[in-house]
Write a protein that holds these residues in place. Structure first.
Motif, mmCIF file in Angstrom:
data_model
loop_
_atom_site.group_PDB
_atom_site.id
_atom_site.type_symbol
_atom_site.label_atom_id
_atom_site.label_comp_id
_atom_site.label_asym_id
_atom_site.label_seq_id
_atom_site.Cartn_x
_atom_site.Cartn_y
_atom_site.Cartn_z
ATOM 1 N N GLU A 53 2.033 43.723 14.617
ATOM 2 C CA GLU A 53 2.272 42.289 14.776
ATOM 3 C C GLU A 53 2.005 41.552 13.467
ATOM 4 O O GLU A 53 2.708 40.602 13.125
ATOM 5 N N GLU A 54 0.996 42.010 12.706
ATOM 6 C CA GLU A 54 0.705 41.396 11.415
ATOM 7 C C GLU A 54 1.886 41.577 10.462
ATOM 8 O O GLU A 54 2.254 40.648 9.736
ATOM 9 N N GLN A 55 2.490 42.760 10.460
ATOM 10 C CA GLN A 55 3.635 43.010 9.589
ATOM 11 C C GLN A 55 4.812 42.095 9.954
ATOM 12 O O GLN A 55 5.523 41.599 9.078
ATOM 13 N N THR A 56 4.989 41.852 11.256
ATOM 14 C CA THR A 56 6.042 40.932 11.698
ATOM 15 C C THR A 56 5.742 39.514 11.233
ATOM 16 O O THR A 56 6.638 38.786 10.785
ATOM 17 N N ILE A 57 4.465 39.120 11.319
ATOM 18 C CA ILE A 57 4.050 37.794 10.870
ATOM 19 C C ILE A 57 4.304 37.630 9.374
ATOM 20 O O ILE A 57 4.843 36.603 8.926
ATOM 21 N N LEU A 58 3.937 38.642 8.585
ATOM 22 C CA LEU A 58 4.140 38.592 7.141
ATOM 23 C C LEU A 58 5.625 38.473 6.804
ATOM 24 O O LEU A 58 6.015 37.713 5.915
ATOM 25 N N LYS A 59 6.438 39.228 7.532
ATOM 26 C CA LYS A 59 7.889 39.196 7.303
ATOM 27 C C LYS A 59 8.452 37.808 7.596
ATOM 28 O O LYS A 59 9.263 37.269 6.822
ATOM 29 N N ASN A 60 8.028 37.215 8.717
ATOM 30 C CA ASN A 60 8.532 35.893 9.097
ATOM 31 C C ASN A 60 8.053 34.805 8.126
ATOM 32 O O ASN A 60 8.808 33.891 7.780
ATOM 33 N N LEU A 61 6.781 34.912 7.703
ATOM 34 C CA LEU A 61 6.259 33.952 6.725
ATOM 35 C C LEU A 61 7.014 34.067 5.408
ATOM 36 O O LEU A 61 7.349 33.051 4.776
ATOM 37 N N ASN A 62 7.269 35.285 4.998
ATOM 38 C CA ASN A 62 7.985 35.503 3.741
ATOM 39 C C ASN A 62 9.379 34.893 3.791
ATOM 40 O O ASN A 62 9.819 34.240 2.834
ATOM 41 N N PHE A 63 10.049 35.073 4.908
ATOM 42 C CA PHE A 63 11.403 34.518 5.078
ATOM 43 C C PHE A 63 11.369 32.997 5.047
ATOM 44 O O PHE A 63 12.182 32.356 4.364
ATOM 45 N N GLU A 64 10.406 32.401 5.768
ATOM 46 C CA GLU A 64 10.329 30.943 5.847
ATOM 47 C C GLU A 64 9.984 30.321 4.493
ATOM 48 O O GLU A 64 10.590 29.322 4.084
ATOM 49 N N PHE A 65 9.026 30.931 3.780
ATOM 50 C CA PHE A 65 8.614 30.345 2.510
ATOM 51 C C PHE A 65 9.606 30.623 1.392
ATOM 52 O O PHE A 65 9.645 29.877 0.411
ATOM 53 N N LYS A 66 10.407 31.660 1.512
ATOM 54 C CA LYS A 66 11.490 31.848 0.547
ATOM 55 C C LYS A 66 12.502 30.713 0.664
ATOM 56 O O LYS A 66 12.997 30.210 -0.348
ATOM 57 N N LYS A 67 12.810 30.333 1.903
ATOM 58 C CA LYS A 67 13.723 29.205 2.114
ATOM 59 C C LYS A 67 13.104 27.922 1.580
ATOM 60 O O LYS A 67 13.776 27.123 0.911
ATOM 61 N N ASN A 68 11.823 27.711 1.856
ATOM 62 C CA ASN A 68 11.141 26.521 1.357
ATOM 63 C C ASN A 68 11.137 26.490 -0.175
ATOM 64 O O ASN A 68 11.245 25.428 -0.788
ATOM 65 N N ARG A 69 11.017 27.667 -0.773
ATOM 66 C CA ARG A 69 11.003 27.766 -2.242
ATOM 67 C C ARG A 69 12.360 27.367 -2.823
ATOM 68 O O ARG A 69 12.434 26.638 -3.823
ATOM 69 N N ARG A 70 13.442 27.834 -2.213
ATOM 70 C CA ARG A 70 14.785 27.477 -2.680
ATOM 71 C C ARG A 70 15.036 25.977 -2.531
ATOM 72 O O ARG A 70 15.571 25.333 -3.444
ATOM 73 N N ASP A 71 14.657 25.437 -1.381
ATOM 74 C CA ASP A 71 14.847 23.993 -1.149
ATOM 75 C C ASP A 71 14.017 23.171 -2.133
ATOM 76 O O ASP A 71 14.488 22.148 -2.652
ATOM 77 N N LEU A 72 12.801 23.619 -2.383
ATOM 78 C CA LEU A 72 11.918 22.890 -3.290
ATOM 79 C C LEU A 72 12.470 22.889 -4.703
ATOM 80 O O LEU A 72 12.352 21.882 -5.425
ATOM 81 N N GLU A 73 13.069 23.970 -5.127
ATOM 82 C CA GLU A 73 13.643 24.053 -6.468
ATOM 83 C C GLU A 73 14.745 23.009 -6.650
ATOM 84 O O GLU A 73 14.827 22.354 -7.697
ATOM 85 N N LEU A 74 15.567 22.836 -5.626
ATOM 86 C CA LEU A 74 16.630 21.825 -5.684
ATOM 87 C C LEU A 74 16.042 20.418 -5.764
ATOM 88 O O LEU A 74 16.513 19.575 -6.543
ATOM 89 N N VAL A 75 15.028 20.168 -4.958
ATOM 90 C CA VAL A 75 14.392 18.848 -4.952
ATOM 91 C C VAL A 75 13.750 18.550 -6.303
ATOM 92 O O VAL A 75 13.894 17.443 -6.854
#
Length: 249
Positions: free
Chosen positions: A54-76
């Motif tokens: 379950e921890e590995q699933t959590i890490l995977k989901n967090l990584n996916f979400e924060f990668k998107k946040n990182r891309r959006d933040l770069e544009l901003v």
């Protein structure tokens, strides 16, 4: 097996061999305790394996979400760099003569300066972890610290946004409303007016006004303050991405 043990106990009692019976009873208790400990160990091992998955699933989901946040933040951030540069250019033009001002599109500069917006990252995964109590499944202390820092820096970003928006709405916009043509300024924004204002306002006077200089200076400060808040978020995202990339297949 139970009948077998009962038969042994019965035989020892009948033969009046109490000492041997006592030793046997103690041994039987020890066997039962060992069995319970083994069962608990197996159960703990199973729970540990489940938690690890379950921890590995959590890490995977967090990584996916924060990668998107990182891309959006770069544009901003890139957009805010333009806003800040336009504001600084406008500030440097204040006090210049009419001929110098005519060499620049001041309405366009002001339009880009005040065309700010708020960065809104997604927090679905993190919010679910906090509300469900599953944040404790993350073994890495440093990752949990970075997630707490993210929430703290997000609050700082909100404060910087409130400062920027409050100043723009209560100081900058009222001043521009009285001293400039918002139609001319908005023609470089999403309104995209094709014809300029028929009132033909003279912006030269505004560029000779100390109040306008102070407003632009304050606006530049507010934009820069917000930019610093975004950079704190960016640094924290990078740390979170490093931690959440440690996913075992």
């Amino acid at each position: 097996m139970i009948k077998f043990f009962r038969h042994i106990r019965k035989r020892l009692v009948v033969e009046n061999r109490f000492s041997k019976y006592l030793l046997y009873a103690i041994g039987e208790i020890i066997l039962v305790v060992i069995g319970i400990l083994i069962a608990l160990q197996i159960n703990n091992w199973n729970n540990t394996q489940i938690n690890k998955k379950e921890e590995q699933t959590i890490l995977k989901n967090l990584n996916f979400e924060f990668k998107k946040n990182r891309r959006d933040l770069e544009l901003v951030k890139n957009n805010y760099l333009r806003f800040i540069n336009s504001t600084k250019t406008t500030l440097n033009l204040i006090g210049e003569n009419r001929e110098t001002l005519q060499q620049h599109n001041t309405d366009s500069l002001i339009s880009e300066s005040i065309n700010y917006y708020d960065y809104r990252p997604t927090e679905n995964v993190l919010s679910d972890l906090i509300s469900s109590g599953k944040l404790k499944l993350i073994v890495s202390d440093s990752l949990r610290l970075h997630l707490f820092q993210w929430s703290s820096f997000l609050n700082e970003k909100e404060e910087a946004w409130d400062t920027l928006d409050d100043f723009s709405q209560n100081m900058m916009m009222p001043y521009l409303t009285k001293n400039a043509s918002l139609k001319n300024i908005d023609s470089y924004g999403f309104l995209d007016w094709k014809a300029p204002s028929k009132l033909n306002p003279d912006t030269y006077k505004m560029f000779q006004d100390i109040e306008f200089e102070n407003n632009i200076d304050n606006h530049a400060w507010s934009l820069t303050n917000y930019m610093l808040a975004l950079e704190n978020l960016e640094n924290t995202i990078d740390k979170i991405l490093v931690e959440t990339s440690k996913i075992k297949d």
